[in-house]
Design a protein around this motif. Sequence first.
Motif, PDB file in Angstrom:
ATOM      1  N   UNK B  39      -9.602  17.792  85.891  1.00  0.00           N
ATOM      2  CA  UNK B  39      -8.301  17.384  85.361  1.00  0.00           C
ATOM      3  C   UNK B  39      -7.226  18.341  85.866  1.00  0.00           C
ATOM      4  N   UNK B  42      -5.712  17.818  89.260  1.00  0.00           N
ATOM      5  CA  UNK B  42      -4.643  16.837  89.403  1.00  0.00           C
ATOM      6  C   UNK B  42      -3.286  17.490  89.678  1.00  0.00           C
ATOM      7  N   UNK B  54       0.589   3.909  87.312  1.00  0.00           N
ATOM      8  CA  UNK B  54      -0.475   4.437  86.468  1.00  0.00           C
ATOM      9  C   UNK B  54      -1.376   5.392  87.243  1.00  0.00           C
ATOM     10  N   UNK B  55      -1.551   5.076  88.525  1.00  0.00           N
ATOM     11  CA  UNK B  55      -2.455   5.833  89.378  1.00  0.00           C
ATOM     12  C   UNK B  55      -2.060   7.305  89.455  1.00  0.00           C
ATOM     13  N   UNK B  59      -4.230  12.910  85.067  1.00  0.00           N
ATOM     14  CA  UNK B  59      -5.600  12.731  84.552  1.00  0.00           C
ATOM     15  C   UNK B  59      -5.958  11.290  84.242  1.00  0.00           C
ATOM     16  N   UNK B  60      -5.341  10.350  84.962  1.00  0.00           N
ATOM     17  CA  UNK B  60      -5.549   8.935  84.616  1.00  0.00           C
ATOM     18  C   UNK B  60      -7.023   8.521  84.653  1.00  0.00           C
ATOM     19  N   UNK B  61      -7.672   8.760  85.804  1.00  0.00           N
ATOM     20  CA  UNK B  61      -9.041   8.242  85.918  1.00  0.00           C
ATOM     21  C   UNK B  61      -9.999   8.987  84.984  1.00  0.00           C
ATOM     22  N   UNK B  62      -9.619  10.191  84.556  1.00  0.00           N
ATOM     23  CA  UNK B  62     -10.461  10.942  83.624  1.00  0.00           C
ATOM     24  C   UNK B  62     -10.519  10.234  82.271  1.00  0.00           C
ATOM     25  N   UNK B  64      -9.447   7.330  81.577  1.00  0.00           N
ATOM     26  CA  UNK B  64      -9.806   5.924  81.740  1.00  0.00           C
ATOM     27  C   UNK B  64     -11.335   5.763  81.809  1.00  0.00           C
ATOM     28  N   UNK B  65     -11.981   6.666  82.537  1.00  0.00           N
ATOM     29  CA  UNK B  65     -13.444   6.625  82.628  1.00  0.00           C
ATOM     30  C   UNK B  65     -14.092   6.841  81.269  1.00  0.00           C
ATOM     31  N   UNK B  66     -13.562   7.807  80.530  1.00  0.00           N
ATOM     32  CA  UNK B  66     -14.114   8.128  79.209  1.00  0.00           C
ATOM     33  C   UNK B  66     -13.967   6.940  78.265  1.00  0.00           C
TER      34      UNK B  66
END
Lengths: 567, 92
Positions: B39, B42, B54-55, B59-62, B64-66
Motif C-alpha cells: 500500500x 502506491x 478509480x484506478x 490503495x484501490x486494488x488493495x 478492492x481485493x479484500x
Amino acid sequence: MIANLPPGLIMILGALVLPFVARRLQAYGVLALSVISLGLFLITPAGEHGNITLFGMTLNMVRIDSLSRIFGIVFHIAAIVSSIYALHVRDPRQHIAALVYAGGAIGACCAGDLITLFVFWELTALSSVFLIWASDSERSYRSGMRYLIIQVASGVLLLSGAIIHYVQSGSLTFDSFVVEGQPLGLAATLILLALGIKCAFPLLHNWLQDSYPEATATGTVFLSAFTTKLAVYSLIRGFAGLDLLIPIGCAMTLFPIVFAVIENDLRRVLAYSLNNQLGFMVVGVGIGTELAINGTVAHAFCHIIYKSLLFMSMGAVLYRVGTTKATELGGLHKSMPWTTLFCIIGAGAISGFPLLSGFISKSMIISAAAEQHQFWVWIVLLIASAGVMEHSGIKIPFFAFFAHDSGKRVEEAPWNMLTAMAIAAFFCVGLGIAYPLLYRMLPYTVDYHPYTVTHVVTQMQLLLFALLAFVVLMKSGLYPAEQRSTNLDTDWIYRRLLPACIRGLRTVYDVINDAFRSDMVVIVHGIMDFTRATFNENGILGRTWSSSTMTLWATLLLAVCLLLYYL
Amino acid sequence: MNASKHKSKRVTDPPSWFERPRNINAMIAGLVIVCGLLVVADLFYTNPHPHFDLETSFGFQAWFGFVSFVVIVFLGRILRMIVGRKEDYYDR
C-alpha cells in the motif's frame, strides 16, 4: 503431400493400431504418437491444404494460420504432458479414447470448413466420454450419458447451422459470422449455441461440473485441455467482436466462483474454476480488439497448461488417497511434498502472480477492457480475479495439503505423474518469465508490456489483500467450514425437475385413463351399434329405396334450389 | 479403475514446519508487513496510462481485493443455504 492430411490424423489412426500392442507399451504408444504428430505439425507450412470436393461442396480440411497454429501447438503440448501423466495406466480404453480425443481436437482447430469441423467436433465428443466411463462406477456411467447427450446435441446444432449457412450463402468456409451493425442470422445463432454449449455458457454449463469430476484421475487431465478450449478457438474464429459475448463472459467469470467457495469435491472446485477462466476468454472474444484477441489466445494457451497442472495434482491425490473431498484431506504436504509444490505453482499461475503464466495473459484481457473504457467489465474482471485467488489460489492447495491434518499418510505420486507435473510447472514459470516467446506466436503483433511497476504492484495488492482477507476470515471463524454436501446447479433441472414433471404428467394420464376408459368404451360401443343398425341392409340408410321415393326426394330438392335461387 | 493403491496409514507425527503455531504466526506477520509495504508503494509511482479515476485512487486494488474476497465468501455462505443438499441427494 503430408500437409494435405489433417493434423492429428496420425493420432486417430494410431489409436486403431493401439489395441494390437502389448498392454505395457500402449501408454508409451500414446506418448510417441503425440510427439510424432507435434513434429509433423510443426513442419506443416502455413496455408490451406487438403481441399477436396464432395457432393459439389468444397471442403478445406487443413487451414494453418497464426490462430490454428498456436492452438495446435498447445493442444499437442497438452497431449504429450497428459500422456506422460498417464504412463502408468494399463487400460486400453483410456489410451485409445485419449488419443482419438486429442487428435480430434487438433484436427478440429485446423479445420477450414464447417463440415470438417463438425466431423472432428463429434469425434471429440464420442471419444472423450470413454474417459468418464472408464471410472467404472454407476455414477460415472450416468454422468457420462448426460455428458454424451449434451455434447452430441451441440454437434447437431453445429451441423444444422452449417447446412443452413451453406444453403443461404453457398459456402462452408469457417470464417467470422459477425457483420457490423447486423443481427446474427439463423445459421450463425445455431452455431453460436453449439459453441456456447461446449464453452459452458451460463445455464448451458453444468455438463462440465457434472462430468469432469467423475472421470478417471488421468482422464480429467485430458478433458480439461481440449473440449472447452476448442470452443474458445471456434468463438475467436467465428464470433470475435460480438458484443453479446461480453455480458455472457462476465456472468461466466462471476457465478462459478461463488459455487466454488462451498463445493467440497476439489476436482469439482477446479471444474467451476475452469468455467470462471473461460469467462475471461469469452469476454476477450466479445471485446474483439487486437489486444483482446491476443489476450484470449495467450490466456487459453497458459490456461491449458496450468489447469492441467492443477487437475494433475488433484489426480495424484485421488490416485493415492482415493478421494478429492476437502473434508477428507488435509496435511498431505508431509507425504506428497512434490505434488504440493507443483500444485502451489499451478495455483499461483491461475491466480496471476507475477513471474507466472496467468499474470502475463489474463492482464491482457483486463487491459483490453480498460482500453475500451468498459468500466463495469473491468470491475467484474477484477472481482473475478479475487475470486480465482479464493478457490484455485487458496482453497485447492490449502485444503488438500495443509489445513487440519487428516492423519492420512500416503506415498508420493508415481514418477511419471511427478514428471508431467514438473513439465507443466516449468511451462507455468517459463511462460511467466520468457513471455515474449509466447507473445511472438499470437495472431496480431503485440505491443504490450506486462511487467510495469503499476501492474505488478496493483496485482500484488489485489492478490495479497485477498489472501489477507482469507487469513482474517479463517482466524475469526467466518470462513465457511468444509462440509459434505451436494450443491444444486442447473443439472437439477434435468435430473430432478423434468423427471418429476414427467412423473406428474403420467400420474394425471393414469388417473384419466382409469376413470374414463370404461366409459369411453361404452360410448364407442354405443356409436358402433347405432351405426351398424343404421347402415345394414335393413337400416334406414342401408336398405334399397323404391324409385318413386327417390323421384319424390329429387323433385323436392330441385324445388328448394329453385326457391333459393329467386330469394 | 486404476486408483488401486490407497495405502493410507493413519499416524500422528510431530507437527511439520507449516503446522507449528510459531511459524504460522510468523507467516501471517510477514503477510501483514508485505501488504502494508504494497500500500505504501502506491506513494512512490504514478500510473502512466490510467483509464479510470478509480484506478489511481490510493490503495484501490488493495481494499478492492479484500472486500471482493469477503463478499464472495459471504455470498457463498448464502448460496449454501439455498442450494446445499445432503451428499446422497441424487442417489436417493
